[in-house]
Design a protein around this motif. Structure first.
Motif, short mmCIF file in Angstrom:
data_model
loop_
_atom_site.label_atom_id
_atom_site.label_comp_id
_atom_site.label_asym_id
_atom_site.label_seq_id
_atom_site.Cartn_x
_atom_site.Cartn_y
_atom_site.Cartn_z
N MET A 1 0.49 -1.39 0.05
CA MET A 1 -0.14 0.25 -0.26
C MET A 1 0.88 1.54 -0.35
O MET A 1 1.79 1.39 0.67
CB MET A 1 -0.87 0.07 0.68
N PRO A 3 0.99 5.19 1.47
CA PRO A 3 1.50 6.64 2.08
C PRO A 3 0.59 7.14 1.14
O PRO A 3 1.06 7.66 -0.25
CB PRO A 3 2.24 6.61 2.47
N LYS A 4 -0.62 7.57 1.80
CA LYS A 4 -1.30 9.45 1.15
C LYS A 4 -0.94 10.54 1.80
O LYS A 4 -0.91 11.26 0.70
CB LYS A 4 -3.37 8.65 0.81
N PHE A 5 -0.63 10.77 2.66
CA PHE A 5 -0.32 11.92 2.85
C PHE A 5 0.96 12.17 3.56
O PHE A 5 1.32 13.47 4.14
CB PHE A 5 -1.74 12.34 4.36
N LEU A 6 1.64 11.20 4.01
CA LEU A 6 3.22 10.97 4.34
C LEU A 6 4.32 11.66 3.71
O LEU A 6 4.29 11.12 2.22
CB LEU A 6 3.34 9.61 5.18
N LEU A 10 9.38 10.86 5.65
CA LEU A 10 8.63 10.25 7.23
C LEU A 10 9.80 10.00 8.10
O LEU A 10 9.74 10.09 9.20
CB LEU A 10 8.00 9.53 6.84
N ARG A 42 -9.05 10.10 -2.14
CA ARG A 42 -8.73 9.50 -1.00
C ARG A 42 -9.29 7.92 -0.97
O ARG A 42 -10.34 7.84 -0.89
CB ARG A 42 -8.96 10.16 0.25
N TYR A 440 -1.43 13.05 12.84
CA TYR A 440 -2.38 12.06 12.26
C TYR A 440 -2.99 11.42 12.88
O TYR A 440 -4.17 10.82 12.00
CB TYR A 440 -1.29 11.67 12.85
N ARG A 441 -4.19 12.54 13.90
CA ARG A 441 -5.14 11.40 14.26
C ARG A 441 -5.99 11.90 13.33
O ARG A 441 -7.81 11.41 13.15
CB ARG A 441 -5.30 11.29 15.07
N LEU A 443 -6.59 12.17 10.63
CA LEU A 443 -6.49 12.24 9.44
C LEU A 443 -7.34 10.63 9.41
O LEU A 443 -7.10 9.34 7.88
CB LEU A 443 -4.99 11.54 8.89
N GLU B 63 -1.29 3.20 6.12
CA GLU B 63 -0.96 5.21 6.38
C GLU B 63 -0.72 5.87 6.75
O GLU B 63 0.00 6.57 6.43
CB GLU B 63 -2.60 5.52 5.80
N LEU B 64 -0.36 5.85 7.64
CA LEU B 64 -0.45 6.74 9.42
C LEU B 64 0.65 5.80 10.25
O LEU B 64 0.50 5.11 10.54
CB LEU B 64 -1.47 7.20 10.28
N LEU B 66 0.73 5.15 13.02
CA LEU B 66 -0.38 4.71 14.48
C LEU B 66 -0.70 3.51 14.81
O LEU B 66 -0.73 2.47 13.98
CB LEU B 66 -1.60 5.99 14.51
#
Lengths: 578, 495
Positions: A1, A3-6, A10, A42, A440-441, A443, B63-64, B66
């Motif tokens: 996968m 990353p979308k926003f990273l 990072l 997204r 982050y949270r 998103l 993705e994040l 976390l």
């Protein structure tokens, strides 16, 4: 996968805190009629979260029509010429006839208000006290409602969305904005365009008058029948002296039933024009195609003739501390509010950091007042940012045996500490780390991102979603100290001090009024056992014992025993009656 | 989700054929959509039976940065010993907030706050939970804290004293809000005084709680054999499984498997139960005995309830009570399937005192009507399509995937009905108009109706001049004064 926003850096970022803010790659477009689009593709979930914000809230109202912005939020679900009725022509005829009768009713309402001012009617909302003329008009109006019902297709707007997999459909109104939103399956983006552009192009405010009753029930539910609803509303109204923030979003009770459809039409033409709206889409779609669809559907709405007027009235500088002492069916509590600058002002960020320093179980208020001096059982702080003016708020619940004055002193002492000594670096870093993780949270899903964009755009600048993070990280200890000194002053503050209402509440036995907090629990326990006791003879024996004790007791215990004796005697009488 | 992305592109090319306002159809039914094929996640793909005991659902998502871990625990308020009501709740609250063997509560909370990690614990009616959400760079430290919290919590004395004080003060608010009174009395009427839902903490039970009680409760139930785990976020599945094995290995105490959840309920005698509370809006709940979610009739009751009052603005109760009459802001019904025992049906709304009786009569009429006449094709189709089309949202995020699957493991649904989610849409689709009427007739029995009203008695009983309905006549003619309860003992207050 992938990353979308990273950002690519990072891994480097994660080695050191604070983490850098994540850029949310929003695409901004403006349609030919001035309506703005914010698009965020997204592809994680097979859905599209869609919403739009009308830049109008209760702050755009005036006395006499308070609550109209919120009433719109309700009316926008009532349909269009094609959705919601079987016969649009007849529908329009009935709506016009309803308006005619309503005009007559408004004249009579004016007469009844005069009677009320003279004291000849005690409650304008009580149907028993209406004039015969008004009752007659009411009956006429009801016939028209019944006629309209014949051709209504009930809640068809909802039905179309529901049967197509729409979910989380709702709307809200605040002082600043009115926001409408829903999540649809990814293949139904065009339906969303059809529905939302349709209701903006040609809304039909049918069932207008029944909906005002619904709003009145909403007001009763949220404000009037809750323990502190009216006190909070009054405190809010006291806080704002000149600014139109002072009245409640739901409106004053006198205004809600007085709003006319004509006023509603004028309000709509001014504030729901496309140049006053922003649409947000987040989810599984292609941005170019979405833009083309938006131009096709929303682009047909003509630009409004006039720009929505600015809110001119500024909150005047408060000359002295304001205070409200109230009673309610609640544990004693204290709430303090200070005026702070509007969203977008540079001091918003140190104020937000300060609120965070004071909040949570490791914050100053909890440590100082709940764990330390134990004057509070709960404590909170927040910087409430709004479009035209903001407020900073602290408060808490008073511990039994302490007074609101104790808590108030404690809260203000914590604020004074912030003003006199800079916050240590470690403490400031802790708060910043939480803001960084929050980047982050926030998103976590399409719907949450859409809501954040709608909120920021409503406040005046959607870019805040990307810009707030770095600004919060840049706040220094000196900034925090400075904003506390500047805004959290005596003359700028408003204090609400609430104690429990005595007597009326069934949970408060008036017989127990004089007892100390130390004695009360014992008496209550005694009463609990007493209610279970069924043996009259045992009770009589106990009563006799108490009488003997009472003869020897000191003044303080005398009162305590008097209550126990009284309650025991009452229980004996009750059992003997059976 | 590769598949949906391709479909989205198709959708776009279709739309691009004519980006012209003149092509806009006059009705939404004329719009054409590309198909959206969706299959729910397969539990077996994520399910790991850990050697250390628990079953875990491990769902990676890069993705994040976390990680979210959620542990379900077989425990609950129903295990509170007599006289110690509130023990489960306080143990659950303080587990994550009362310190650990090596760290005081203050040091632990300070450290977690510095890491921006959120650690929580709670015990509810029939389950406990422990959760940790943190940045993936902090996994080592976070899991070490989690292990120590689960095996050696401190339950610090001053934190227990504070929690008791907070609970006592919350108790004093029990009669302040009419909504709280309504919530509580619903459960008394629908399940009986002795049912575990209604074993509330009292001042006496609260004061009797000691640290030893909390330690005993914790050691008895917080054991890996009582855990089910959901974890999602920034990790490789194999590496996370290894971490979980380590987290639950060599537990320092043995623990017990809890007894089954009690099922012995007592539904109140039919009638109107009126709690007098001075507010200008009456709160009404109409109750009937309900259903368990593994009942073969459950899909049909879901559809029926959605048409009656569960479906928001498309439901009959909302249409009549709110949209037609403007009698309430919120009005609707619920028919939750119980996991361990039937859960009650309820319809509820709030209306100004004078229209309480009239609005109640409308809701009762709708309940009778759906049992005596078939619903329309349009109603049935709207409801079925809603369940079917919104189904993918059940698993919209990886957190929901892990959480929903772990929930099924915990409640036994996965063992009993492993294809539940795969068959979900076809079961809903199979419900007929006759099924809807049959279950309405079976469950919405007018002779058993219990009506709870909280509000100003005098005004409510007056009724409205335009609507001559008497509240007394609606519950089979029986009007019961339901007393308030002393907030600290929960004994009815007799005047």
């Amino acid at each position: 996968m992938t990353p979308k926003f990273l950002p690519l850096c990072l891994l480097l970022v994660l080695l050191t805190l604070p983490a850098r803010a994540q850029k949310v790659p929003v695409i901004e477009k403006t349609l030919s009629n001035g309506m703005r689009l914010l698009l965020l593709p997204r592809h994680d979930e097979p859905t599209v979260a869609g919403g739009w914000v009308a830049h109008v809230g209760s702050a755009n109202e005036r006395p006499g029509i308070t609550g109209i912005a919120h009433l719109f939020e309700h009316m926008m679900f009532k349909g269009t010429p094609t959705l919601g009725t079987k016969d649009y022509k007849k529908d329009v005829e009935i709506i016009n006839e309803q308006e005619r009768v309503r005009d007559l009713m408004r004249q009579e309402e004016s007469v009844m208000r005069t009677l009320w001012r003279r004291g000849e009617i005690t409650d304008l909302l009580n149907p028993d006290t209406w004039t015969p003329r008004y009752k007659e008009l009411q009956a006429q109006f009801k016939k028209l409602v019944d006629a309209q019902r014949e051709i209504l297709v009930k809640n068809e707007f909802d039905r179309v969305y529901t049967s197509n997999g729409g979910s989380q459909m709702n709307a809200y109104t605040s002082q600043d904005v009115t926001v409408y939103f829903i999540t649809v399956p990814a293949n139904k983006l065009e339906l969303w365009m059809w529905m939302e552009s349709g209701r903006l192009l040609a809304p039909v405010f049918r069932e207008f008058y029944a909906e005002r009753d619904v709003v009145f029930e909403e007001r009763r539910m949220r404000t009037e029948s809750t323990p502190t609803g009216r006190i909070e509303e009054a405190f809010w109204a006291m806080f704002w002296e000149s600014h139109p923030y002072s009245w409640p979003v739901v409106g004053w009770p006198s205004d809600i039933p007085a709003i006319s459809k004509k006023q509603a039409d004028e309000f709509y033409a001014l504030y729901y024009a496309p140049q006053n709206l922003t649409t947000v889409l987040v989810g599984d779609f292609d941005p170019d195609q979405a833009t083309a669809l938006a131009e096709k559907y929303f682009g047909r709405i003509p630009r409004g003739k006039e720009a929505a007027p600015d809110v001119v009235t500024l909150e005047i500088k408060q000359p002295a501390e304001k205070r409200m002492n109230g009673e309610a069916d609640t544990n004693p509590q204290v709430d303090i509010m200070w005026h702070t600058p509007a969203f977008g002002h540079k001091d918003t960020y140190p104020l937000a950091v300060l609120a965070q320093l004071l909040s949570t179980r490791t914050g100053r208020l909890y440590k100082g007042l709940v764990l330390g001096s134990k004057v509070a059982t709960e404590a909170y702080a927040q910087q409430h940012a709004m479009r035209w003016a903001s407020l900073f708020n602290v408060g808490g619940e008073v511990t039994d045996g302490k007074t609101p004055a104790d808590l108030e002193a404690g809260l203000l002492a914590e604020i004074e500490k912030i003003k006199t000594t800079e916050v240590p670096p470690e403490e400031l870093q802790k708060v910043k780390n939480n803001f960084a993780a929050g980047e982050y949270r926030k998103l976590s899903n399409n719907h949450a991102i859409m809501q954040a964009l709608l909120r920021y755009d409503g406040l005046g600048r959607w870019q805040e979603i990307n810009e707030a993070g770095p600004k919060l990280q840049a706040v220094t200890a000196a900034d925090v100290k400075r904003v506390a000194e500047t805004y959290l002053t005596k003359d700028n503050r408003n204090i609400a001090s609430i104690v429990r209402k005595t007597g009326k509440n069934a949970s408060e036995d008036p017989d127990l009024a004089g007892l100390s907090p130390q004695q009360l629990p014992a008496v209550r326990q005694f009463l609990g056992r007493l209610a279970e006791e069924k043996n009259v003879e045992a009770l009589k024996a106990r009563l006799k014992q108490m009488e003997e004790q009472s003869a020897k007791a000191d003044a303080k215990n005398q009162q305590f025993l008097t209550i126990l004796k009284k309650k025991t005697a009452e229980r004996i009488a009750e059992l003997e009656k059976k | 989700m590769k598949q949906t992305r391709i479909l989205a592109l198709l959708a776009c090319s279709v739309a691009a054929l004519g980006a012209n306002a003149a092509d806009i159809p006059d009705r939404p039914e004329k719009l054409k959509y590309p198909a959206l094929n969706y299959s729910p996640p397969d539990a077996k793909q994520f399910r790991v039976a850990l050697k250390a005991g628990p079953v875990a659902y491990v769902v990676p998502d890069r993705e994040l940065p976390l990680v979210n871990i959620f542990i379900l625990v077989r425990t609950g308020d129903y295990l509170d010993p007599v006289g110690k009501e509130g023990l489960a709740g306080i143990t659950g609250y303080l587990l994550a907030r009362g310190g650990t063997k090596s760290k005081t509560a203050e040091d632990l909370e300070e450290r977690l706050a510095f890491l921006a990690a959120s650690l929580n614990s709670a015990v509810g009616d029939t389950q406990g939970s422990v959760s940790l959400n943190l940045l993936s760079k902090d996994l080592d430290e976070g899991f070490a804290i989690l292990r120590e919290m689960l095996t050696a919590p401190r339950f610090q004395d001053d934190k227990l004293a504070l929690r008791k004080q907070q609970s006592l003060q919350a108790m004093k608010q029990r009669n302040d809000d009419a909504a709280d009174i309504e919530q509580r009395e619903r459960r008394y009427l629908a399940y009986g005084e002795g049912f575990y839902f209604n074993r509330h903490s009292t001042q006496a039970s609260l004061e009797s709680l000691t640290r030893a009680d909390l330690e005993g409760f914790h050691k008895r139930w917080f054991h890996p054999k009582n855990f089910v785990v959901a974890v999602n976020g920034d990790f490789e599945a194999a590496a996370m499984t290894a971490r979980l094995e380590k987290l639950f290995a060599a537990w320092p105490f043995t623990g017990e498997v809890p007894p089954p959840v009690p099922t012995e309920r007592k539904f109140a005698a039919p009638g109107v139960y009126l709690v007098n509370k001075e507010v200008n809006q009456g709160r009404v709940t109409i109750l009937l005995p309900g259903i368990q979610r593994d009942d073969p009739d459950f899909p049909a009751t879901q559809v029926m309830n959605d048409i009656l009052g569960g479906g928001g603005f498309t439901s009959r109760i909302m249409n009549r009570v709110r949209s037609d009459e403007g009698l309430a802001y919120s009005a609707g019904s619920g028919f939750p399937g119980g996991v361990y025992h039937p859960m009650s049906f309820l319809a509820a709304f709030q209306s100004k005192s004078r229209t309480v009786a009239y609005a109640t009569s409308i809701v009762l009429e709708e309940m009778r009507k759906i049992a005596t006449e078939t619903v329309t094709d349009e109603e049935l189709n709207t409801t079925k399509k809603q369940f079917i089309e919104t189904f993918p949202q059940t698993f919209a995020t990886k957190r929901q995937v892990a959480g929903t699957l772990a929930g099924d493991e915990f409640t036994g649904r996965f063992a009993k009905e492993p294809d539940y989610w795969r068959n979900y849409r076809s079961k809903i689709d199979a419900v007929t108009k006759a099924d809807v009427q049959r279950v309405a007739k079976k469950f919405l029995t007018p002779d058993k109706v219990v009506i709870l009203v909280v509000g100003t008695k005098e005004e409510i009983l007056k009724g409205h001049p335009d609507h001559p309905v008497k509240l007394e006549s609606l519950g089979g003619g029986r009007l019961v004064d339901q007393p308030l309860r002393d907030p600290l003992t929960m004994k009815p207050v007799t005047k």
